[in-house]
Design a protein around this motif. Structure first.
Motif, PDB file in Angstrom:
ATOM      1  N   LEU A 225      -8.160   2.882  -3.863  1.00  5.95           N
ATOM      2  CA  LEU A 225      -7.689   4.192  -4.318  1.00  5.95           C
ATOM      3  C   LEU A 225      -8.632   5.297  -3.832  1.00  5.95           C
ATOM      4  O   LEU A 225      -9.840   5.081  -3.700  1.00  5.95           O
ATOM      5  CB  LEU A 225      -7.614   4.215  -5.844  1.00  5.95           C
ATOM      6  N   CYS A 268       3.929   9.074  -7.466  1.00  5.27           N
ATOM      7  CA  CYS A 268       3.494   8.241  -6.340  1.00  5.27           C
ATOM      8  C   CYS A 268       4.692   7.894  -5.468  1.00  5.27           C
ATOM      9  O   CYS A 268       5.542   7.078  -5.862  1.00  5.27           O
ATOM     10  CB  CYS A 268       2.828   6.967  -6.850  1.00  5.27           C
ATOM     11  N   PHE A 294       0.901  11.910  -5.041  1.00  5.34           N
ATOM     12  CA  PHE A 294       0.206  11.044  -4.084  1.00  5.34           C
ATOM     13  C   PHE A 294       1.268  10.337  -3.237  1.00  5.34           C
ATOM     14  O   PHE A 294       2.154   9.668  -3.772  1.00  5.34           O
ATOM     15  CB  PHE A 294      -0.674  10.026  -4.802  1.00  5.34           C
ATOM     16  N   LEU A 297      -0.461   5.865  -0.945  1.00  7.58           N
ATOM     17  CA  LEU A 297      -1.351   4.862  -1.524  1.00  7.58           C
ATOM     18  C   LEU A 297      -1.015   3.484  -0.966  1.00  7.58           C
ATOM     19  O   LEU A 297       0.146   3.175  -0.696  1.00  7.58           O
ATOM     20  CB  LEU A 297      -1.213   4.848  -3.052  1.00  7.58           C
ATOM     21  N   GLY A 301      -3.721  -0.603  -4.010  1.00  6.54           N
ATOM     22  CA  GLY A 301      -4.207   0.529  -4.793  1.00  6.54           C
ATOM     23  C   GLY A 301      -3.178   0.999  -5.792  1.00  6.54           C
ATOM     24  O   GLY A 301      -3.504   1.296  -6.957  1.00  6.54           O
ATOM     25  N   LEU A 302      -1.911   1.058  -5.381  1.00  2.73           N
ATOM     26  CA  LEU A 302      -0.848   1.470  -6.292  1.00  2.73           C
ATOM     27  C   LEU A 302      -0.712   0.483  -7.442  1.00  2.73           C
ATOM     28  O   LEU A 302      -0.522   0.883  -8.598  1.00  2.73           O
ATOM     29  CB  LEU A 302       0.470   1.595  -5.532  1.00  2.73           C
TER      30      LEU A 302
END
Length: 398
Positions: A225, A268, A294, A297, A301-302
């Motif tokens: 991240l 996201c 965002f 990602l 990380g997500l």
């Protein structure tokens, strides 16, 4: 249905999406490729390039798979791939490698002969990506004495056309008409999708099976991240392309109503289409405010971000399956979602449902969850569907 003499997997979507972020449909086609490569039955792949079709045998499919997974780099673009203009470098490299890996290839009109030359009569053609469902392909499979199995993910372009890109509804209508007329088997990802799809078929209703999609979650890795994530304050996530059907505007309205005391909302996903009003609102968000966007990602990380959230929010207007909330439950996060029949089918009683007509129910749940972090919820209460179950259902029928 008897075991086919060979299987032919259409890889056109995977080819066309090289170099772009994977969607849910992309992941399904990749899951089929990965699973079929573990067997030892005769296996082939076909893909439509800008100049015709390429046919891969098992070794060629393994080479394509290795490149899709990043284990082998893509090669240089050949002259043929550079002839059509306006295409990405990644696509020209991928098409060039497919030609190098190919067992055979042909111009469009030669597809029936190519298939008949390399595949035994009675082979099973599998199309699981909503791509390449053309009269030429389906007719070519039939001429080569193959059987056709198609996975339909949803018919949202037909029963919710207002959420689609301009010019996409009529081509999708034509695809469904072809599937209705020519498929030997239709695979549905949910009972809800089956009901909606068969209601849209204007003639023949093909034989069908329902097989929920498996989940293939990456290991959560907070180290992937960017700085500042995950936040220390309680936060909520919404995951998915920012397009009208996903209904991000509803969440922006909720956050506006909650005012300065609202928890963090992390949006996201990449920006999609037909959503200029939402994009304008996102562009006006103050830096460091309670809503943040965002777009790129990593999967790991997500997953870490979802796992640490106070909850995932999923106000989508329509779904064929609903992978993001199923993945969130598998990661141990709570899910608050729209009251859709398909989500009840897939998520059962493990999610919290609220109608979009009841925004105050959403606000009340969000505020309660924001005040109850950390939450000692177990991560194993949701029994996720598996790819093993999916393929056990599908492959005994194709």
């Amino acid at each position: 249905m008897a075991e086919p003499a060979a299987r032919l997997l259409d890889l056109t979507r995977s080819l066309r999406r090289v170099g772009r972020g994977a969607t849910g449909v992309d992941r399904v086609e990749l899951a089929y490729l990965s699973h079929l490569l573990t067997g030892d039955a005769p296996l082939f792949g076909v893909a439509r390039t800008a100049l015709g079709y390429v046919l891969l045998d098992r070794d060629g499919m393994r080479g394509f798979h290795d490149r899709l997974e990043g284990r082998v780099p893509w090669g240089r673009a050949d002259l043929l791939s550079r002839l059509p203009r306006g295409r990405s470098v990644a696509l020209t490299q991928a098409e060039s490698d497919l030609r190098r890996l190919a067992r055979g290839r042909c111009l469009p009109a030669g597809l029936p002969s190519l298939l008949a030359r390399h595949l035994p009569p009675g082979f099973a053609y599998l199309n699981v990506g909503h791509s390449n469902l053309t009269d030429r392909v389906l007719g070519g499979v039939k001429k080569a004495q193959g059987r056709i199995a198609v996975l339909i993910h949803d018919v949202i372009p037909l029963d919710h056309p207002a959420y689609q890109r301009l010019g996409t509804v009529a081509p999708f209508r034509a695809k469904i008409d072809r599937v209705s007329a020519q498929a030997d088997l239709v695979i549905y990802n949910s009972q809800d999708t089956r009901q909606r799809s068969e209601a849209q078929m204007r003639g023949r209703i093909p034989p069908a099976v329902v097989a929920h999609l498996g989940l293939d979650l990456p290991g959560p890795d907070g180290g992937e991240l960017p700085a500042g994530l995950p936040p220390e304050l309680p936060y909520f996530v919404v995951v998915g392309t920012i397009e009208p059907r996903k209904n991000h505007g509803f969440l922006l309205d909720l956050w506006q109503q909650m005012g300065p005391n609202a928890p963090l909302l992390l949006i996201c996903g990449a920006r999609g289409w037909n959503n200029s009003a939402v994009f304008d609102r996102l562009d006006r968000l103050p830096p460091g405010g309670s809503v943040r966007e965002f777009s790129s990602l990593s999967d790991a990380g997500l997953a870490a971000l979802v796992q640490g959230a106070a909850g995932m929010l999923f106000p989508s207007h329509a779904e064929g399956f609903g992978l993001p909330p199923a993945e969130a439950l598998s990661l141990g996060s709570r899910v608050l979602c729209n009251d859709l029949p398909v989500l009840h089918e897939v998520l059962g009683d493990k999610a919290v449902y609220a109608a979009l007509s009841e925004p105050y129910s959403w606000i009340r749940t969000i505020e309660e969850w924001a005040a109850s972090v950390p939450d000692p919820r177990p991560a194993t209460t949701f029994i996720a569907p598996t790819w093993a179950e999916h393929f056990k259902t599908v492959l005994k029928s194709t």
